[in-house]
Design a protein around this motif. Structure first.
Motif, short mmCIF file in Angstrom:
data_model
loop_
_atom_site.label_atom_id
_atom_site.label_comp_id
_atom_site.label_asym_id
_atom_site.label_seq_id
_atom_site.Cartn_x
_atom_site.Cartn_y
_atom_site.Cartn_z
N VAL A 295 36.49 0.18 -5.15
CA VAL A 295 35.10 0.28 -4.69
C VAL A 295 34.99 1.34 -3.59
O VAL A 295 34.05 2.15 -3.58
CB VAL A 295 34.57 -1.09 -4.20
N ALA A 296 35.97 1.36 -2.70
CA ALA A 296 35.98 2.39 -1.65
C ALA A 296 36.06 3.78 -2.28
O ALA A 296 35.40 4.73 -1.83
CB ALA A 296 37.14 2.15 -0.68
N ALA A 297 36.87 3.90 -3.34
CA ALA A 297 37.00 5.21 -4.02
C ALA A 297 35.67 5.62 -4.64
O ALA A 297 35.25 6.78 -4.53
CB ALA A 297 38.11 5.14 -5.08
N ALA A 298 34.99 4.69 -5.29
CA ALA A 298 33.69 5.01 -5.91
C ALA A 298 32.66 5.38 -4.85
O ALA A 298 31.86 6.30 -5.04
CB ALA A 298 33.21 3.81 -6.73
N PHE A 299 32.72 4.67 -3.71
CA PHE A 299 31.78 4.99 -2.62
C PHE A 299 32.03 6.41 -2.13
O PHE A 299 31.10 7.20 -1.97
CB PHE A 299 31.93 3.98 -1.47
N ARG A 300 33.28 6.71 -1.90
CA ARG A 300 33.66 8.04 -1.38
C ARG A 300 33.23 9.15 -2.34
O ARG A 300 32.75 10.20 -1.92
CB ARG A 300 35.18 8.07 -1.17
N ASP A 301 33.40 8.88 -3.66
CA ASP A 301 33.14 9.91 -4.67
C ASP A 301 31.67 9.92 -5.11
O ASP A 301 31.30 10.71 -5.98
CB ASP A 301 34.05 9.70 -5.88
N GLY A 302 30.88 9.04 -4.56
CA GLY A 302 29.46 9.02 -4.93
C GLY A 302 29.20 8.47 -6.32
O GLY A 302 28.15 8.74 -6.92
N HIS A 303 30.14 7.68 -6.86
CA HIS A 303 29.94 7.10 -8.20
C HIS A 303 29.19 5.77 -8.14
O HIS A 303 29.24 5.07 -7.14
CB HIS A 303 31.29 6.87 -8.88
N ASP A 304 28.52 5.44 -9.27
CA ASP A 304 27.85 4.14 -9.38
C ASP A 304 28.71 3.11 -10.12
O ASP A 304 28.45 1.92 -10.08
CB ASP A 304 26.52 4.28 -10.14
N VAL A 305 29.71 3.60 -10.85
CA VAL A 305 30.59 2.68 -11.58
C VAL A 305 31.95 2.65 -10.89
O VAL A 305 32.34 3.61 -10.20
CB VAL A 305 30.77 3.09 -13.06
N VAL A 306 32.64 1.55 -11.09
CA VAL A 306 33.92 1.34 -10.42
C VAL A 306 35.03 1.45 -11.45
O VAL A 306 35.02 0.71 -12.44
CB VAL A 306 33.94 -0.04 -9.72
N GLN A 307 35.96 2.35 -11.23
CA GLN A 307 37.09 2.55 -12.13
C GLN A 307 38.19 1.54 -11.80
O GLN A 307 38.73 1.58 -10.69
CB GLN A 307 37.60 3.99 -11.93
N PRO A 308 38.54 0.63 -12.74
CA PRO A 308 39.57 -0.38 -12.43
C PRO A 308 40.91 0.25 -12.05
O PRO A 308 41.24 1.33 -12.53
CB PRO A 308 39.70 -1.16 -13.74
N VAL A 309 41.66 -0.47 -11.19
CA VAL A 309 43.00 0.00 -10.79
C VAL A 309 44.00 -1.14 -10.97
O VAL A 309 43.61 -2.30 -11.14
CB VAL A 309 43.02 0.45 -9.30
N TYR A 328 27.37 -3.71 -7.33
CA TYR A 328 26.39 -4.28 -6.39
C TYR A 328 26.80 -4.00 -4.94
O TYR A 328 25.96 -3.76 -4.08
CB TYR A 328 26.22 -5.79 -6.62
N VAL A 329 28.12 -4.02 -4.70
CA VAL A 329 28.61 -3.68 -3.36
C VAL A 329 28.24 -2.24 -3.01
O VAL A 329 27.74 -1.96 -1.90
CB VAL A 329 30.15 -3.88 -3.29
N LEU A 330 28.46 -1.33 -3.95
CA LEU A 330 28.11 0.08 -3.72
C LEU A 330 26.62 0.21 -3.38
O LEU A 330 26.23 0.91 -2.45
CB LEU A 330 28.42 0.91 -4.97
N ASP A 331 25.82 -0.50 -4.16
CA ASP A 331 24.37 -0.43 -3.98
C ASP A 331 23.97 -0.93 -2.59
O ASP A 331 23.16 -0.29 -1.90
CB ASP A 331 23.72 -1.29 -5.07
N ILE A 332 24.53 -2.06 -2.16
CA ILE A 332 24.18 -2.65 -0.86
C ILE A 332 24.65 -1.77 0.29
O ILE A 332 23.92 -1.52 1.25
CB ILE A 332 24.77 -4.08 -0.74
N ALA A 333 25.88 -1.27 0.19
CA ALA A 333 26.40 -0.40 1.26
C ALA A 333 25.51 0.84 1.41
O ALA A 333 25.17 1.24 2.52
CB ALA A 333 27.84 0.00 0.95
N ARG A 334 25.10 1.41 0.28
CA ARG A 334 24.26 2.63 0.34
C ARG A 334 22.86 2.31 0.84
O ARG A 334 22.29 3.01 1.66
CB ARG A 334 24.21 3.29 -1.04
#
Lengths: 425, 425
Positions: A295-309, A328-334
């Motif tokens: 989720v941190a990676a998606a936030f940093r990269d400006g993505h809306d989807v989360v790439q599983p790891v 939803y986390v990305l959405d709330i943080a933004r």
């Protein structure tokens, strides 16, 4: 699925102010039941409420303050019966909000509090979510309580089932910390390790629900997930009440599945809507470990989807590589002006020691992640050091002793003053 | 001894309703200070109060109920300043009183509650006593907090000193459980193991007080012992308040030094004297492990003196072979119609598992001792199964995992339904 049949009035009283399950994606509504996926669009179901229905008492600060010293003081805001506090359960919650002046000073923050959930009955925030799921399991007539767990949930389910007189069978990934395994096993339910990651354990549980072996089973974080997830709202309620009925300006929350963070946001919004706190802006920050930071990676990269790891971190309770609530986390943080950030395992251990040394709070690695991310956010200027800030410690260092294995004896000496002086010189 | 000088009014406000130190044996009084032994007769000093002095607000149920969710709701009954809750400390107490219907049914008891002190900040009752000693240390100007400890106290002192911004140096016998050592060390004070028993550690600390190396040090359970010991009264207050302002008819209490038991009796008597509860009879039972049962042996043999022993039991937090308050424990058990009983280490482990299986409470061996003794007292007819009974769990199983090392995984399987079915068949 073998459950007891309830008519509408019975259901209504069993679930308090909850009126339906509602799809988070398409908004479709279905009656309250042991479902978790929308049949229309496969989106996640969550609880819909009517807090102001005719006949319901108004929810006031005074009503809440006169309630018990547990999450049940918020029963009018949860999908539980009004008499829930009288049923056999672990009565979690109402944990300490620690005014962290030493840590705040060290990090350069004007006002810092730690919400210390290690004071819960099995010493993690999981007691909150399990308590809600347990009531739903009782209502639906389930006789076995189950879950997939990264460790803390296993203990919480085992203990809650023991108190409630239900059977339990919990599933964990192989290789967890000894403390978590013993604590999950001591209640004498079934405890099964799966060779695989948490995400594989989770998929296995979804399969088991469709199988006859899982008949009559309530999986707290699968088919009871809509109820379970609501338990995290109580963290929001308690923080606001303990601050004197005020929302914090900034809050740092650990992110595993992301559910806790999304429900704290939901809880804050409910308090505002009900007029229990002033409508003031707040910023929500998510915290992950570098070794499992999709989720941190998606936030940093400006993505809306989360790439599983595939997780690789000492913060095992946050090691969910495919977090269900990531978007939803990305959405709330933004939306709130927050961020999602991650720290290395080394920084996690340093933060555990920093928290212990400054505030006398012994956290598990998840707490090290939030405090470590807090520090990083201050250092990088993403967090306002003059704003009132809360950081969550969701678990207990006693379950993860290996993380601070270096901590221990200064010296071993015979009982003599000479030996003492010589050991210190 | 290097302490700050206080005039009488300052002292009075620093210690609330406490007015003097009073010898338990000869009744001689001395001013409040860091003393613990009567200069007249070498008897132990304890705190004397004047709860109804002119100018003091009357102590009512309402006053207490409006206080914080910690031991500080009882500040008007303790040797602490009125503003104690605003100072940096761990705010212990107000732990759960668990209605133990499952365990009661299994043992044949009509009404049973567990006072579960594992919910304290460092997960044992020791946070209560340390919090009071810490305030006294601040008042006397001590800069280092110290103690001799069987394990739990070490963690409680380390954490409390960290929060308060004091140095700490704690002494434990070598060979304690890993969980207790790490938890004592993580706060980064000094932690020194002594090759010897607890009683030898304790003697070493008494020597250290007279030495320049111990100058400016507050030993919570030696020179601050009169203050420290009062913390255990809060267990009595909380139990009575949580029962609805009523004393239990029977209570089972672990006996290490015996201080906790004597102070619970003192607390009950104070509540009666102040009219906060009805004056009803109660019976007090002491619990020890066979491997360290000098008080139980004296009780059984009808002796008034306690013959010291060398401890050999898994209940390390109760392993005090020369218990300072032993004679007082005997007196209270006999006066109230109670008893002092002991159980074997095997019974201790069985009781830990019984408590976990029936109530979801994971106790350390000390809790196994009280529950094991409870069972024995019922079986031997010494305890009335129809009377309201409370049993104390003073610590946490997470610190003593070895005691239940057998608890753990049912099976380890690959993530497949076939493997699951085969593992359970």
């Amino acid at each position: 699925m073998s459950t007891i049949e309830l008519d509408a009035p019975e259901l209504a009283s069993s679930f308090g102010p909850a009126v339906a399950l509602s799809c988070r994606e398409c908004g479709a509504r279905v009656p309250l039941g042991p479902q978790y996926v929308c049949v229309e669009c496969f989106g996640p179901l969550e609880i819909a409420y009517d807090f102001t229905a005719p006949g319901r008492a108004p929810i006031t600060r005074e009503l809440i303050e006169s309630g018990p010293a547990s999450i049940w003081r918020y029963a009018p805001l949860l999908p539980v019966p009004a008499d829930v506090a009288s049923k056999p359960n672990l009565n979690p919650g109402w944990t300490r909000l620690v005014r962290a002046e030493n840590l705040g000073r060290e990090l350069g923050l004007r006002s810092l509090h730690i919400k210390d959930d290690s004071g819960n009955p099995t010493h993690s925030f999981k007691d909150r979510v399990v308590a809600i799921a347990l009531e739903a399991a009782r209502t639906f007539g389930f006789t076995t309580l189950s879950c997939s767990s990264t460790g803390n949930l296993a203990g919480a389910v085992g203990a809650a089932a023991a108190r409630a007189g239900l059977d339990s069978c919990v599933f964990i990934p192989a290789g967890l910390e000894t403390g978590k395994i013993v604590m999950a096993g001591v209640y004498e339910g079934e405890l099964i390790a799966i060779d695989g990651t948490y995400d594989e354990v989770n998929r296995f549980c979804s399969e088991l629900i469709g199988d006859e072996a899982g008949e009559g089973w309530g999986f707290v974080n699968v088919n009871l997930r809509p109820y379970y997830a609501e338990g995290s709202k109580t963290l929001a309620y308690e923080i606001a009440e303990q601050l004197g009925w005020r929302l914090p300006e900034q809050i740092v929350i650990p992110v595993a599945s992301g559910s806790q963070l999304t429900k704290i946001d939901k809880g804050f919004k409910e308090l505002i809507a009900l007029g229990l706190v002033e409508d003031a802006p707040y910023r929500i920050f998510g915290a992950q470990a570098d070794g499992c930071s999709p989720v941190a990676a998606a936030f940093r990269d400006g993505h809306d989807v989360v790439q599983p790891v595939r997780p690789d971190t000492i913060a095992k309770s946050l090691a969910i590589g495919n977090p269900a609530d990531g978007p939803y986390v990305l959405d709330i943080a933004r939306r709130t002006g927050g961020a999602v950030e991650s720290v290395s395992d080394k920084e996690v251990v340093e933060a555990i020691r920093l928290l212990a040394r400054t505030e006398g709070v012994f956290a598990e690695p998840a707490g090290g992640v939030t405090v470590g991310v807090l520090r990083k956010l201050v250092e990088t200027g993403k967090l306002d050091p003059s704003a009132e800030t809360v950081v969550i410690n969701s678990g207990d260092g006693l379950k993860t002793l290996d993380a601070v294995a270096g901590a221990g004896l200064t010296a071993t000496i015979p009982p003599s003053l000479a030996a003492f002086r010589s050991a210190r010189s």
